[in-house]
Scaffold this active site. Structure first.
Site, PDB file in Angstrom:
ATOM      1  N   THR A   1       0.825  -1.215   0.000  1.00 30.23           N
ATOM      2  CA  THR A   1       0.000   0.000   0.000  1.00 30.23           C
ATOM      3  C   THR A   1       0.853   1.256   0.000  1.00 30.23           C
ATOM      4  OG1 THR A   1      -0.097  -0.230   2.365  1.00 30.23           O
ATOM      5  CG2 THR A   1      -2.029  -0.924   1.133  1.00 30.23           C
TER       6      THR A   1
ATOM      7  N   LYS B   1      -9.085  -4.020  14.601  1.00 30.06           N
ATOM      8  CA  LYS B   1      -9.654  -3.007  13.703  1.00 30.06           C
ATOM      9  C   LYS B   1     -11.102  -2.816  14.110  1.00 30.06           C
ATOM     10  CE  LYS B   1     -10.218  -1.795   8.831  1.00 30.06           C
ATOM     11  NZ  LYS B   1      -9.985  -2.180   7.427  1.00 30.06           N
TER      12      LYS B   1
ATOM     13  N   THR C   1      -5.082  -3.431   5.923  1.00 34.84           N
ATOM     14  CA  THR C   1      -5.540  -3.258   7.303  1.00 34.84           C
ATOM     15  C   THR C   1      -6.557  -4.310   7.738  1.00 34.84           C
ATOM     16  OG1 THR C   1      -7.187  -1.688   6.524  1.00 34.84           O
ATOM     17  CG2 THR C   1      -5.120  -0.785   7.344  1.00 34.84           C
ATOM     18  N   ASP C   2      -7.258  -4.939   6.791  1.00 38.43           N
ATOM     19  CA  ASP C   2      -8.352  -5.839   7.173  1.00 38.43           C
ATOM     20  C   ASP C   2      -7.895  -6.948   8.114  1.00 38.43           C
ATOM     21  OD1 ASP C   2     -10.058  -4.335   5.719  1.00 38.43           O
ATOM     22  OD2 ASP C   2     -10.770  -5.940   4.411  1.00 38.43           O
TER      23      ASP C   2
END
Lengths: 617, 382
Positions: free
Chosen positions: B52, B205, B128-129
Site C-alpha cells: 500500500t 480493527k 488493514t483488514d
C-alpha cells in the site's frame, strides 16, 4: 475599444449548485450552516500525488511549495464521507437527472457511460485532496450560435472560513459545470451568454438560489497574449468588467515586454543575502524577518510600478508568485522608499547589488534561507516571462472585488485527473435520455404570464426570474388571483424589505395562508403588510391574523355601518354622497383592516344612498 | 464499455463498436530518481505484503505497479529518508483478506532473516483488514531483539489525503525507538497529529473506514508517535530493547476454527468441525453457548479437538463458573480463554497446536500469557 482588432476570445465556465435532497456522494442534506454552529474540528495535511500516468500536475506542484495543514469544521449535518473517513456513496441519481435535463435543454449528447474522476485540488477545500467530477454530456448550442463544450457533474468544495480553516457543510453539494467553447468576442457578449445560461439553469427549478450558489469562471485571451482563467466571479454584472480589465492587463503586459526588450532586460539567478543592511531598519516587516534576500532585475526600473490594471502592477504579479512560498510578498525599488524603508537604505541596497538606474531591485523578507530562495526563484521565473515570447503566462487567477484579478496558480493540465475507483460508472440508456422532460424556459414563462394573466410585461419577467416563482405557480394552482400573488411578491415584499422587515422569514405557507384569507374575505388586501410585519418578527400567522383582524361577518359589517351612519345622520345629510370618504376611514378603523376596502366602500355607498333616499321620502 | 481518456483528463465510457484501433502509444519509461541514503542513520527493513505504501495504478500494465524498492518508497514518502536507511523485501502483493497462515510463515522467515542481518527494526506494510491477525501470528512465531512494526493505510496511497505517509513515518520512528515488541502503528485520531503504538496481540480493527480504526483492547496503547515531530513516547508497560536473542518457531496447525455463537445456532455447525485440531468459540457474555450445543461440544472434545472459549463482547474476561451453562461447558472440557481476543486465541491455537499435541499441555499454553495476549488482571474498563 475594437475588441475584434485585438483578437479577444473568451469562454466561460458556469458552476451552479443543484437543489437536490442529498449531497452528490453521501446522504447528507444539502444544507448550509453558520460556521459558529460547528460541532467538531479536525486537521489534516495534504500531499501532492502523481496522476495515473505518473505525472505531477503543475498547479498542484505550485500549491506544494508551502506546508499544507488544514483545519475542518464538522456539523451534525455532515458525515464521515465529508471527513474523508468513508468511501463515497453511489453518484446521486437525482443530481444526474437534473444534469441530463439541462443537457437536453442545450441539445447536447450524453456520454454513454459516466465515469467519476478525481480532480486534484490540494488548496485544502476538499478533505480528500481532490474534487469528484464526471463528464455527463457534450456538444451543445447557444441561441447566439456559440457552443457549449461540456456539462460536468461535480461536488462543491468546502467553504473557506478564514486562512486555512474550512467548513464542511458545503462540501459535496452537487454542482453542475457548464463550459462554453471560446466563442465570445466582446465583454458584453460574455455577460449575455452567462445571463442566458443562468436563465436556462433556473428554468429547471432544481438549482439553488442566492449569493454564492452560482459562480462564473471566465477564460480570456487576446492576440499575442495567453489563455487566462479568472475564477469565482459571483456577480453577473461584473463579468463584462472582468473581461475588459483582463484585456487591459494583457495589452499592458505586451507593451511592457516591448520596453523590456528595447532595454535589453535580463534576470540572473544570483540572489544576495542582505539581512545585514536592515539590522536597524524602521520597517516592521523587515525587522521581524529572519532572512532578507535581494535580487536585481536588469532593465525593469520604472516598469515594476507601472499599472497594468486598476490597483495592479507588474510588481503585484511578481509578488503573488513569491507568496506561494509562504512569504507576505516582495518589496521593489519602484515603490521605495516607503513602508518604513528609508531612502538611505534603498541607496545602500542598490549599491550592494550593483544596480544601475534602469534596474529594479526586489527584496524579500523570509523566515529562513530556504523560504527566501523559494520566493526569489518564483520572482525570477515570473520576471523572465515578462520579456519572453509569451509575456502573458497561462494562469488561473482569482477575481478581486472590483473586477481586477490576482494570480492563483498555473492553469491545471490533464495530469490532475485520476479515476475515482470508489464510484461505479453509470450507464445512461436511451430510454432514460429519451424520457427526459424539458421544463418551460423562464423567458417563455414570462411571456405566458403576461398574456394569460394580463400582468404587466416587466412584472411578468421579474416574476419568472424571481426565487418566489414556485410559490407563485403554487398559488395559481390553489386558485389565488394572479395579480394578488404577483403584487404581494414583487411590490409589497420589496417595500417591506426596504423598511428593514425580515421578509425572508415569511414562509411559503404564510404567503398562501394570507392570500387564502384575503380571497375568503377574512382579511383585507390592505392588511397584508401588517400581517407580514407580524410574521417576520416571529409571531405565528394565526396569532397575527387574530390580533390584526377579528373576523367581521357581513351582518356585523352592515350593522356597524348602520350605526355609524345613524350616529352621523346630520353629517350625511349635509355632505350627501361626499360623506363616503370620511366615513370610509371610520369604518376601516373599526374593522382594523379585516375587511377588504372595496367591500366596505360598496356597502357604505349603498347605505348612504339608502339613508339619503329615506330622508327625501 | 471502452473507456476513453479525453485531452481534458476526463474518462468516458463509449460503445466498443464506436472505437477503431489506431496504434499503440509510445512507451514512457518510468522515472526513477536517485535517492541518497545517509550513512549515519540506522537501517530498517521494509517487508511488503500488500504494497500500500508505494502502490498506484499503472496504465501501461493495467495493474498496480509491482515495483517495490527503496527508491519507490522514498519517492512516494521522501520524509522517510530522514529517519533511516532502508532494505526492502517484496514478499507478497495481496489484499489482506487473501492472507493465509502459509504466508504468515513466509513472513516470519523473511523477518527472521532480516533480524539476522542486524537491522535496527522491521516494518511490515500490510492491508488493514487482517493486519491484527498477522501481527498476532508474528508475535507468537518470532522472538526478536528489535521492534517489528506493522503499518498500513485506511485511505489509499493514490489520494492526497492518504494516511500512508504519516503512518509510515511514525512506523519508522517506532521501529527505531527503544520498543522491542511486535506492534501496529496507525493513526490515533482522525487528525494528522499522532499515531498510536498497539501491542500485536491486543489490537483490533474497530471501524471499517476511519483512519483511527485500530484500537488496543483490554490494555492501553504501548505508546504514541507525534507527527510531524516524530517524537516517540512509550508507556511503562511497553517492553524495551535489551539482551534478547532472535528465534523463530514457525510451525502452525491450520486445522483450527473460530465460530461465533448466536441464538438458535445449529449443532450441525459444530459437527462440521469434526477432525479439526482446535476450535475457538466466541461465546456470549461471560463465555456461553446454548445448552443445546453441549452434547455436540462434548463429542468434538472427546474426538480430540481442543475447544477454547472467548467472549464476543471483546472487552472483559471469560468466566464459565458463574452460571449452570458455564459449568456444563467446563465439565464438557471447554477451556476458558481468559480475556484473549477471539481472533488472537485462534492464531495462538494454530501456533500452540503446531508444536504441542498433548491436549493438557496445549490447554495450559492456551491459558498462559506468552506474548502479552492475556492479561492476568483486568485493569481496563471499556
Amino acid at each position: 475599444m475594437d475588441y475584434n482588432a485585438i483578437g479577444l476570445t473568451a469562454g466561460i465556465e458556469i458552476h451552479q449548485q443543484l437543489n437536490t435532497g442529498e449531497k452528490l456522494f453521501c446522504h447528507c442534506l444539502t444544507l448550509l450552516r453558520d460556521s459558529a454552529e460547528h460541532s467538531g474540528e479536525f486537521f489534516r495535511y495534504l500531499r501532492v500525488t502523481e496522476s495515473e500516468m505518473g505525472e505531477i500536475d503543475r498547479a498542484a506542484q505550485e500549491e506544494m511549495k508551502r506546508d499544507r495543514k488544514f483545519q475542518y469544521y464538522t456539523y451534525d449535518t455532515t458525515c464521515l464521507v465529508e471527513n474523508d473517513e468513508e468511501p463515497p456513496a453511489p453518484l446521486n441519481d437525482e443530481a444526474l437527472s437534473v444534469c441530463l435535463t439541462i443537457a437536453r435543454m442545450f441539445g447536447m449528447t450524453p456520454v454513454r457511460q459516466v465515469h467519476t474522476m478525481r480532480k486534484l485540488v490540494i488548496d485544502g477545500s476538499n478533505t480528500s485532496g481532490f474534487q469528484r467530477t464526471a463528464l455527463v454530456a457534450l456538444n451543445g448550442t447557444l441561441p447566439n450560435g456559440g457552443e457549449i463544450e461540456t456539462i460536468c457533474l461535480e461536488e462543491e468544495a468546502a467553504q473557506r472560513v478564514r486562512d486555512d480553516i474550512f467548513s464542511l457543510d458545503r462540501l459535496g453539494i452537487p454542482l453542475i459545470e457548464i463550459t462554453t467553447s471560446p466563442c465570445m468576442h466582446t465583454p458584453d457578449e460574455v455577460q449575455q451568454v452567462a445571463e442566458y445560461i443562468g436563465m436556462v439553469l433556473r428554468s429547471t427549478g432544481k438549482v439553488k438560489r442566492g449569493i454564492g450558489t452560482i459562480r462564473q469562471d471566465v477564460n480570456i485571451s487576446i492576440r499575442g497574449g495567453s489563455r487566462v482563467e479568472i475564477k469565482g466571479v459571483q456577480e453577473l454584472d461584473l463579468i463584462a468588467e472582468v473581461v475588459r480589465r483582463e484585456v487591459q492587463r494583457q495589452e499592458n503586459l505586451l507593451a511592457i515586454r516591448e520596453k523590456l526588450l528595447r532595454r535589453n532586460a535580463s534576470v540572473h539567478d544570483t540572489t544576495q543575502d542582505v539581512t545585514d543592511l536592515f539590522i536597524s531598519t524602521k520597517s516592521t516587516v523587515l525587522k521581524k524577518a529572519k532572512r532578507i534576500y535581494a535580487l536585481r532585475l536588469e532593465g525593469f526600473g520604472g516598469l515594476m510600478g507601472a499599472e497594468i490594471q486598476p490597483d495592479r502592477r507588474l510588481g503585484s504579479e511578481l509578488s503573488d508568485y513569491a507568496k506561494k512560498c509562504g512569504v507576505g510578498g516582495i518589496f521593489h525599488t519602484d515603490e521605495l522608499p516607503a513602508y518604513g524603508i528609508t531612502a538611505d537604505e534603498v541607496l545602500k541596497l542598490r549599491a550592494r547589488i550593483n544596480a544601475r538606474d534602469q534596474d529594479c531591485v526586489v527584496i524579500v523578507a523570509a523566515a529562513s534561507n530556504t523560504q527566501a530562495q523559494c520566493a526569489l526563484r518564483q520572482v525570477i521565473s515570473r520576471a523572465r516571462k515578462a520579456f519572453s515570447e509569451k509575456p502573458v503566462p497561462e494562469e488561473t487567477r482569482k477575481m478581486l472585488e472590483t473586477g481586477s484579478s490576482a494570480y492563483m496558480r498555473p492553469l491545471p493540465g490533464a495530469a490532475r485527473m485520476y479515476p475515482e475507483t470508489d464510484v461505479i460508472p453509470v450507464i445512461i440508456g436511451d430510454e432514460r435520455w429519451n424520457g427526459v422532460k424539458l421544463p418551460e424556459l423562464l423567458s417563455a414563462k414570462a411571456q405566458r404570464f403576461a398574456q394569460e394573466y394580463a400582468i404587466d410585461r416587466n412584472y411578468a419577467t421579474q416574476l419568472a426570474l424571481s426565487e418566489k416563482l414556485p410559490l407563485f405557480e403554487r398559488a395559481l394552482a390553489e386558485g389565488i388571483k394572479p395579480k394578488l400573488a404577483a403584487f404581494t411578491i414583487l411590490s409589497t415584499c420589496t417595500e417591506l424589505r426596504r423598511e428593514g422587515v425580515a421578509v425572508e422569514k415569511i414562509t411559503d405557507e404564510d404567503y398562501l395562508a394570507t392570500w387564502h384569507a384575503v380571497e375568503r374575505g377574512e382579511a383585507a388586501k390592505e392588511a397584508i403588510p401588517d400581517l407580514f410585519r407580524g410574521v417576520a418578527s416571529g409571531d405565528s400567522f394565526d396569532g397575527v391574523i387574530r390580533k390584526l383582524a377579528p373576523a367581521v361577518s357581513r351582518q356585523e359589517l352592515e350593522s356597524l355601518i348602520h350605526r355609524i351612519i345613524a350616529d352621523r345622520s346630520e353629517f350625511v345629510e349635509q355632505k350627501g354622497r361626499a360623506a363616503l370618504g370620511p366615513l370610509m376611514g371610520l369604518v376601516m378603523t373599526e374593522v382594523r383592516g379585516s375587511v377588504d376596502g372595496k367591500t366596505v366602500s360598496e356597502l357604505l355607498r349603498k347605505e348612504i344612498e339608502a339613508a339619503l333616499a329615506g330622508k327625501k321620502r | 464499455m471502452a473507456v476513453v481518456k479525453l485531452d481534458s483528463g476526463y474518462n468516458i465510457g463509449v460503445d466498443p463498436v464506436a472505437c477503431a484501433f489506431s496504434g499503440h502509444p509510445a512507451e514512457t519509461p518510468a522515472k526513477k530518481p536517485e535517492v541518497p541514503q545517509k550513512g549515519d542513520l540506522p537501517t530498517l527493513s521494509i517487508v511488503s505484503t500488500g504494497g500500500t505504501i508505494a502502490s498506484r495504478i499503472d496504465y501501461r500494465t493495467g495493474s498496480v505497479t509491482s515495483q517495490f524498492d527503496a527508491a519507490d518508497i522514498l519517492t512516494a514518502i521522501p520524509e522517510l529518508a530522514n529517519v533511516a536507511n532502508y532494505r526492502t523485501i517484496p514478499l507478497a502483493t495481496i489484499l489482506s483478506e487473501n492472507m493465509t497462515p502459509a504466508i504468515w510463515q513466509e513472513l516470519a522467515r523473511a523477518i527472521y532473516e532480516e533480524i539476522k542481518q542486524g537491522v535496527a527494526g522491521i516494518i511490515i506494510t500490510h492491508g488493514t483488514d487482517t493486519m491484527a491477525y498477522s501481527a498476532a501470528a508474528i508475535s507468537f512465531m518470532i522472538d526478536s531483539p528489535v521492534p517489528i512494526v506493522f503499518v498500513g493505510s485506511q485511505r489509499s496511497a493514490d489520494r492526497p489525503s492518504s494516511d500512508n505517509a504519516m503512518n509510515a513515518v511514525c512506523a519508522a520512528r517506532a521501529a527505531t525507538s527503544d520498543l522491542v515488541e511486535v506492534a501496529v502503528v496507525m493513526h490515533a485520531t482522525t487528525c494528522d497529529d499522532c499515531c498510536a503504538i498497539h501491542r500485536g496481540t491486543r489490537v483490533r480493527k474497530m471501524h471499517s473506514s476511519r483512519r483511527d480504526a485500530f484500537r488496543s483492547i483490554g490494555i492501553d496503547p504501548l505508546g504514541s508517535v507525534a507527527y510531524p515531530s516524530g517524537e516517540v513516547s512509550l508507556e511503562d508497560h511497553a517492553v524495551r530493547r535489551g539482551n534478547r536473542k532472535a528465534g523463530i518457531h514457525d510451525r502452525l496447525e491450520e486445522h483450527c476454527g473460530l465460530l461465533q455463537f448466536y441464538p438458535g445456532i445449529s449443532s450441525d455447525l459444530l459437527d462440521a468441525y469434526e477432525g479439526y485440531q482446535g476450535l475457538v468459540l466466541a461465546g456470549t457474555g461471560l463465555g456461553h453457548v446454548s445448552t443445546a450445543l453441549i452434547p455436540a461440544l462434548r463429542r468434538l472434545i472427546d474426538g480430540g479437538t481442543l475447544v477454547v472459549m472467548t467472549t464476543q463482547c471483546m472487552q472483559g474476561r471469560v468466566c464459565d463458573r458463574v452460571y449452570d451453562t458455564g459449568r456444563d461447558l467446563l465439565a464438557a472440557g471447554v477451556i476458558e480463554g481468559g480475556d484473549m481476543l477471539p481472533e488472537v486465541a485462534l492464531v495462538k491455537m494454530m501456533w500452540v497446536l503446531g508444536d504441542e499435541r498433548d491436549p493438557e499441555k496445549a490447554a495450559v499454553l492456551m491459558q498462559a500469557d506468552l506474548k502479552g495476549e492475556s492479561n492476568r488482571r483486568s485493569t481496563h474498563g471499556l
